[in-house]
Design an enzyme around this catalytic site. Structure first.
Site, PDB file in Angstrom:
ATOM      1  N   TYR A  11       0.818  -1.214   0.000  1.00  0.00           N
ATOM      2  CA  TYR A  11       0.000   0.000   0.000  1.00  0.00           C
ATOM      3  C   TYR A  11       0.859   1.275   0.000  1.00  0.00           C
ATOM      4  CZ  TYR A  11      -3.227   3.431   2.099  1.00  0.00           C
ATOM      5  OH  TYR A  11      -3.965   4.539   2.402  1.00  0.00           O
ATOM      6  N   ASP A  31       9.985  -7.085  -3.709  1.00  0.00           N
ATOM      7  CA  ASP A  31       8.774  -7.425  -2.951  1.00  0.00           C
ATOM      8  C   ASP A  31       8.478  -8.906  -3.137  1.00  0.00           C
ATOM      9  OD1 ASP A  31       6.017  -5.454  -2.113  1.00  0.00           O
ATOM     10  OD2 ASP A  31       5.854  -7.647  -2.224  1.00  0.00           O
ATOM     11  N   ALA A  74       8.843  -2.859   3.315  1.00  0.00           N
ATOM     12  CA  ALA A  74       8.352  -4.239   3.439  1.00  0.00           C
ATOM     13  C   ALA A  74       8.270  -4.647   4.903  1.00  0.00           C
ATOM     14  CB  ALA A  74       9.289  -5.178   2.692  1.00  0.00           C
ATOM     15  N   ALA A  75       7.093  -5.059   5.319  1.00  0.00           N
ATOM     16  CA  ALA A  75       6.900  -5.461   6.718  1.00  0.00           C
ATOM     17  C   ALA A  75       5.512  -6.042   6.878  1.00  0.00           C
ATOM     18  CB  ALA A  75       7.041  -4.249   7.644  1.00  0.00           C
ATOM     19  N   TYR A 141       4.622  -6.010  17.228  1.00  0.00           N
ATOM     20  CA  TYR A 141       4.804  -5.181  16.032  1.00  0.00           C
ATOM     21  C   TYR A 141       5.646  -3.944  16.387  1.00  0.00           C
ATOM     22  CZ  TYR A 141       3.637  -1.714  12.487  1.00  0.00           C
ATOM     23  OH  TYR A 141       3.718  -0.726  11.541  1.00  0.00           O
ATOM     24  N   ASN A 170      -1.543   6.773  11.331  1.00  0.00           N
ATOM     25  CA  ASN A 170      -2.375   5.843  10.544  1.00  0.00           C
ATOM     26  C   ASN A 170      -2.474   6.258   9.081  1.00  0.00           C
ATOM     27  OD1 ASN A 170      -2.946   5.273  13.388  1.00  0.00           O
ATOM     28  ND2 ASN A 170      -4.440   3.856  12.533  1.00  0.00           N
ATOM     29  N   ILE A 205     -16.823  -2.394  15.871  1.00  0.00           N
ATOM     30  CA  ILE A 205     -16.088  -1.397  16.664  1.00  0.00           C
ATOM     31  C   ILE A 205     -15.410  -2.145  17.806  1.00  0.00           C
ATOM     32  CG2 ILE A 205     -16.269   0.641  18.128  1.00  0.00           C
ATOM     33  CD1 ILE A 205     -18.712   1.493  16.545  1.00  0.00           C
ATOM     34  N   ARG A 219      -7.152   7.849  16.802  1.00  0.00           N
ATOM     35  CA  ARG A 219      -5.958   7.731  15.957  1.00  0.00           C
ATOM     36  C   ARG A 219      -5.807   8.988  15.112  1.00  0.00           C
ATOM     37  NH1 ARG A 219      -5.415   4.310  18.945  1.00  0.00           N
ATOM     38  NH2 ARG A 219      -4.953   2.101  18.719  1.00  0.00           N
ATOM     39  N   ASP A 279      -4.111  -2.629  21.396  1.00  0.00           N
ATOM     40  CA  ASP A 279      -4.483  -1.287  20.916  1.00  0.00           C
ATOM     41  C   ASP A 279      -4.326  -0.231  22.011  1.00  0.00           C
ATOM     42  OD1 ASP A 279      -5.206  -1.852  18.316  1.00  0.00           O
ATOM     43  OD2 ASP A 279      -7.349  -2.055  18.746  1.00  0.00           O
TER      44      ASP A 279
HETATM   45  N1  UDP Z   1     -10.874  -0.792  14.417  1.00  0.00           N
HETATM   46  C1  UDP Z   1     -12.216  -1.093  14.608  1.00  0.00           C
HETATM   47  N2  UDP Z   1     -12.834  -1.871  13.667  1.00  0.00           N
HETATM   48  C2  UDP Z   1     -12.201  -2.338  12.549  1.00  0.00           C
HETATM   49  C3  UDP Z   1     -10.843  -2.014  12.375  1.00  0.00           C
HETATM   50  C4  UDP Z   1     -10.202  -1.243  13.321  1.00  0.00           C
HETATM   51  O1  UDP Z   1     -12.822  -0.683  15.596  1.00  0.00           O
HETATM   52  O2  UDP Z   1     -12.810  -3.033  11.729  1.00  0.00           O
HETATM   53  C5  UDP Z   1     -10.193   0.082  15.392  1.00  0.00           C
HETATM   54  C6  UDP Z   1      -8.941  -0.528  15.993  1.00  0.00           C
HETATM   55  O3  UDP Z   1      -9.247  -1.304  17.120  1.00  0.00           O
HETATM   56  C7  UDP Z   1      -8.134   0.735  16.311  1.00  0.00           C
HETATM   57  C8  UDP Z   1      -8.540   1.720  15.224  1.00  0.00           C
HETATM   58  O4  UDP Z   1      -9.778   1.240  14.688  1.00  0.00           O
HETATM   59  O5  UDP Z   1      -8.554   1.261  17.556  1.00  0.00           O
HETATM   60  C9  UDP Z   1      -7.527   1.814  14.085  1.00  0.00           C
HETATM   61  O6  UDP Z   1      -7.214   0.493  13.714  1.00  0.00           O
HETATM   62  P1  UDP Z   1      -6.404   0.132  12.402  1.00  0.00           P
HETATM   63  O7  UDP Z   1      -6.316  -1.360  12.331  1.00  0.00           O
HETATM   64  O8  UDP Z   1      -7.006   0.831  11.209  1.00  0.00           O
HETATM   65  O9  UDP Z   1      -4.976   0.793  12.617  1.00  0.00           O
HETATM   66  P2  UDP Z   1      -3.892   0.634  13.811  1.00  0.00           P
HETATM   67  O10 UDP Z   1      -4.098   1.847  14.678  1.00  0.00           O
HETATM   68  O11 UDP Z   1      -4.125  -0.669  14.520  1.00  0.00           O
HETATM   69  O12 UDP Z   1      -2.585   0.650  13.106  1.00  0.00           O
END
Ligand code: UDP
Length: 323
Positions: A11, A31, A74-75, A141, A170, A205, A219, A279
């Site tokens: 991406y 890649d 790449a990761a 991660y 993000n 959510i 975020r 999270d």
């Molecule tokens: N999230 C959510 N539903 C989803 C995907 C993500 O509620 O289907 C939440 C997730 O728990 C985090 C936020 O949205 O609090 C951002 O998540 P994402 O995976 O997009 O990015 P991250 O911050 O983990 O890199």
């Protein structure tokens, strides 16, 4: 400049490759296509199918490309998955990155630009987050990325490998040609847009009991083209350091879903679920250092614009990339 881009079929790497080529650089994409897509590689780039676990593969590819700079995208990048499969994260994001840094030193590469992450901080003591905050990751991660940041510090001091490590918040949005398509999608905005497209019935959510105003995680979303611009600035020789990349605005999960409803004009049904492991409640960047030192100027700082470009791409690529 001659630039070696790992993860150039993914991406963020695909959009950076496009921007590098538009600016007149020559690009070799390396890649393995486990996360990336062959059709996400700009046709103007050279492509090498990577086998990073094979002894000597990375060194051989770097040696053949003779790059001035390496951009290492790449990761594996899923916080939740890293909590159940940490081995995958330490091997790919640390061991393979180390092989690449060794190849950079061996081949006399002048600049190494690394995709790090706000996950290296863990839950911050304050927001917006500056680069000097303590780094206490709460998932493998973030830990693996932090370990490689430390490798870069020592390699720059001892081997004089200049580096820039960008700590992304993000990444979201799309360029005209390239957008976000993961084979298993876990990210919030593409998941919500899949619902808007009618491909999914509802959006989940994860966690509604966080210590935030509406109980959902906050975020800082940054447009992929603004990330790409920062990487171009990071290529300039002679500077090493760590830079946050975000817009300084925090949006909760519920706010992102509302924005997607506004942009798409479609109702997004939601289902409330328990928290997702790993999270942090709130991650918001201060990118003042990148603005001040690198001259970075985000062009798409508003969430509405970010979601609009993502929606435009998803509408024209409802099934993502063909491969
Ligand atoms: N999230 C959510 N539903 C989803 C995907 C993500 O509620 O289907 C939440 C997730 O728990 C985090 C936020 O949205 O609090 C951002 O998540 P994402 O995976 O997009 O990015 P991250 O911050 O983990 O890199």
């Amino acid at each position: 400049m001659n630039v070696f881009v790992t993860g150039g079929a993914g991406y963020i790497g695909s959009v950076c490759t496009e921007e590098l080529l538009n600016a007149g650089h020559a690009v070799t994409v390396y890649d393995n296509l486990t996360e990336g897509h062959r059709s996400a590689v700009d046709p103007r780039a050279d492509f090498v199918l990577a086998k990073p676990e094979t002894e000597g593969d990375i060194l051989q590819a770097v040696r053949a490309a003779r790059p001035d700079a390496i951009l290492h995208f790449a990761a594996n990048a899923l916080v939740g998955e890293s909590m159940t499969n940490p081995k995958k994260y330490f091997h790919n994001n640390l061991v393979n990155a180390l092989k690449l840094a060794d190849a950079a030193v061996e081949c006399g590469v002048k600049k190494f630009v690394f995709s790090s992450t706000c996950a290296t901080y863990g839950p911050p003591d304050r927001v917006p987050m500056t680069e000097d905050l303590p780094q206490r990751p709460i998932n493998p991660y973030g830990e693996a990325k932090l370990m490689f940041e430390k490798v870069l510090i020592w390699y720059s001091q001892i081997y004089h490998l200049d580096f820039i490590a960008f700590r992304y918040f993000n990444a979201a949005g799309a360029s005209g040609h390239f957008g976000e398509h993961h084979r298993i999608e876990t990210h919030l905005i593409p998941n919500v847009l899949q619902v808007a497209l009618g491909r999914k019935s509802h959006c989940e959510i994860f966690g509604t009991d966080y210590p935030t105003p509406d109980g959902t995680c906050i975020r800082d979303y940054i447009h992929i083209k603004d990330l790409a611009q920062a990487h171009m600035l990071g290529l300039h020789p002679g500077r090493s350091g760590f830079y946050n990349l975000g817009n300084g605005d925090g949006y909760s999960v519920r706010e992102v879903i509302s924005m997607c409803e506004k942009v798409t004009g479609r109702k997004i049904p939601t289902v409330e679920k328990p928290r997702r492991a790993g999270d942090p409640p709130r991650l918001v960047a201060s990118a003042e250092k990148a603005i001040r030192e690198l001259g970075w100027k985000p062009q798409f700082p508003k969430l509405e614009e970010i979601v609009a470009t993502a929606w435009a791409w998803h509408k024209t690529h409802p099934d993502g990339y063909p491969d």
